[in-house]
Write an enzyme that holds these catalytic residues in place. Structure first.
Site, mmCIF file in Angstrom:
data_model
loop_
_atom_site.group_PDB
_atom_site.id
_atom_site.type_symbol
_atom_site.label_atom_id
_atom_site.label_comp_id
_atom_site.label_asym_id
_atom_site.label_seq_id
_atom_site.Cartn_x
_atom_site.Cartn_y
_atom_site.Cartn_z
ATOM 1 C CB ILE A 67 -8.841 5.291 2.714
ATOM 2 C CG1 ILE A 67 -9.889 5.635 1.643
ATOM 3 C CG2 ILE A 67 -9.429 4.422 3.814
ATOM 4 C CD1 ILE A 67 -10.389 4.425 0.873
ATOM 5 C CB VAL A 127 2.221 6.272 -14.947
ATOM 6 C CG1 VAL A 127 3.366 5.955 -13.991
ATOM 7 C CG2 VAL A 127 1.564 4.987 -15.428
ATOM 8 C CG PHE A 128 0.304 10.531 -10.651
ATOM 9 C CD1 PHE A 128 0.113 11.882 -10.877
ATOM 10 C CD2 PHE A 128 -0.789 9.679 -10.725
ATOM 11 C CE1 PHE A 128 -1.153 12.388 -11.160
ATOM 12 C CE2 PHE A 128 -2.060 10.168 -11.005
ATOM 13 C CZ PHE A 128 -2.235 11.526 -11.227
ATOM 14 N N GLY A 164 -18.617 4.956 1.599
ATOM 15 C CA GLY A 164 -19.157 3.628 1.313
ATOM 16 C C GLY A 164 -20.339 3.730 0.368
ATOM 17 C CG ASP A 187 -20.264 2.780 5.547
ATOM 18 O OD1 ASP A 187 -20.380 3.959 5.151
ATOM 19 O OD2 ASP A 187 -19.370 2.012 5.133
ATOM 20 N NE ARG A 195 2.594 2.772 -3.108
ATOM 21 C CZ ARG A 195 3.600 3.558 -3.445
ATOM 22 N NH1 ARG A 195 4.793 3.022 -3.727
ATOM 23 N NH2 ARG A 195 3.445 4.860 -3.531
ATOM 24 C CG ASP A 241 -26.658 6.551 7.654
ATOM 25 O OD1 ASP A 241 -25.570 7.083 7.924
ATOM 26 O OD2 ASP A 241 -27.372 6.933 6.711
ATOM 27 C CB ILE A 293 -11.680 -3.964 2.673
ATOM 28 C CG1 ILE A 293 -10.541 -3.522 1.759
ATOM 29 C CG2 ILE A 293 -11.262 -5.207 3.459
ATOM 30 C CD1 ILE A 293 -9.298 -3.036 2.499
ATOM 31 C CE1 TYR A 350 -5.354 5.704 5.650
ATOM 32 C CE2 TYR A 350 -3.287 5.012 4.638
ATOM 33 C CZ TYR A 350 -4.557 4.713 5.096
ATOM 34 O OH TYR A 350 -5.035 3.431 5.001
#
Length: 311
Positions: free
Chosen positions: A81, A207-208, A36, A31, A215, A53, A12, A148
């Site tokens: 994330i 697929v879990f 990244g 970053d 979502r 950095d 993003i 999270y």
């Protein structure tokens, strides 16, 4: 405007950096490139962006950076994330998502920053949507199922605290499950990147669970426009940035299969469900529409096509 984008080499963040440069902003990308990717910002660095950095957990480094750059606006996207890693290593997750955010807030306060936009999560902060009236508004109970989501909520609290204590103007954006070009497969909507890669490689998607989990998928370009609108506004508190619509994992598989000409080999292989993941969620973006004059513009089919074309 002088803008600092933490996590600016990520999925993003790098899309946001490109948009800020395109409108003439001066941009510093913060970053440490641990997740990244340098290739995400090659074009941005070639057109005037600067890379710092640094690790956001380093408080002294953050204060020094803010003192030197004195950004007028901060877009804080740097984060841990990976939902599954947060379950396995909750203290590590908090050190970045809570401690790192506190360091950036302190840098912003000390340097006189005018606006702080914090990227939170709408996909994980509310917890399980099953049995609730979806889409959920910002007043819904916060009951995350993984560290999270909890760490993001704690960081929202620090954002609000700095507004009360120091008058720092800020807003928290609770994003739906963001997908699009440059997507990291570790993120909340990483399934889209994974499925696109499997499709291009001629492999079956995994697929879990049973694939019925839903979502609120939102295209990265729409998120970028929301971030810029938030920085230009005086909105506060938390705002949902999503579509208000549910899409199941199996529907994603079918839509991608159709976009690719319905290859028979792209049939799901099922695996056990994963800990810390909700069954159903979608978030109501009505408040963002009212306060930011923002609405999503890219539908799921168009967004999936743009993402698949980028792989």
């Amino acid at each position: 405007m002088r803008a600092l984008v933490s996590g600016g080499a990520g999925f993003i963040g790098s899309n946001l950096v490109d948009a800020l440069l395109a409108r003439g902003d001066e941009v510093v990308v913060l970053d440490d490139l641990s997740t990244g990717r340098a290739e995400n910002i090659e074009g941005a660095l070639a057109t005037g962006a600067r890379l710092a950095d640094r690790d956001i957990r380093d408080a002294a480094a953050m204060l020094e950076l803010f003192e030197r750059e004195r950004p007028e606006a901060v877009y804080h996207l740097a984060a841990q994330i990976d939902v599954r890693r947060s379950v396995a290593e909750p203290a590590f997750d908090a050190s970045i998502n809570v401690g790192g955010t506190a360091n950036l807030l302190e840098g912003a306060r000390a340097s006189g920053c005018g606006r702080f936009v914090f990227v939170s999560t709408g996909g994980a902060i509310y917890g399980e949507g099953q049995g609730l009236q979806l889409p959920l508004g910002e007043d819904a109970a916060v009951e995350p199922l993984a560290p999270y989501g909890q760490s993001k909520f704690a960081a929202e609290g620090y954002m609000a605290l700095y507004q009360r204590l120091y008058g720092l103007s800020g807003v928290s954006l609770r994003l739906g499950n963001v997908y699009g070009p440059r997507q990291d497969p570790l993120g909340e909507a990483g399934v889209v990147a994974i499925f696109c890669g499997r499709l291009r490689a001629g492999e079956a998607p995994t697929v879990f669970g049973d694939g019925s989990q839903t979502r609120d998928y939102i295209y990265v370009g729409d998120v970028v426009s929301a971030l810029i609108a938030a920085a230009q506004s005086d909105a506060g508190g938390a705002l949902n940035i999503g579509t208000g619509r549910e899409t199941s994992v199996l529907e994603l598989v079918e839509r991608l299969r159709e976009l690719a000409g319905a290859p028979e080999r792209f049939e799901p292989e099922f695996a056990p469900p994963r800990a810390g993941e909700v069954q159903r969620i979608s978030i109501d973006p009505s408040r963002a529409a009212a306060e930011l004059d923002w609405r999503p513009q890219v539908g799921l089919e168009e967004g999936l096509r743009l993402t698949l074309d980028s792989v």
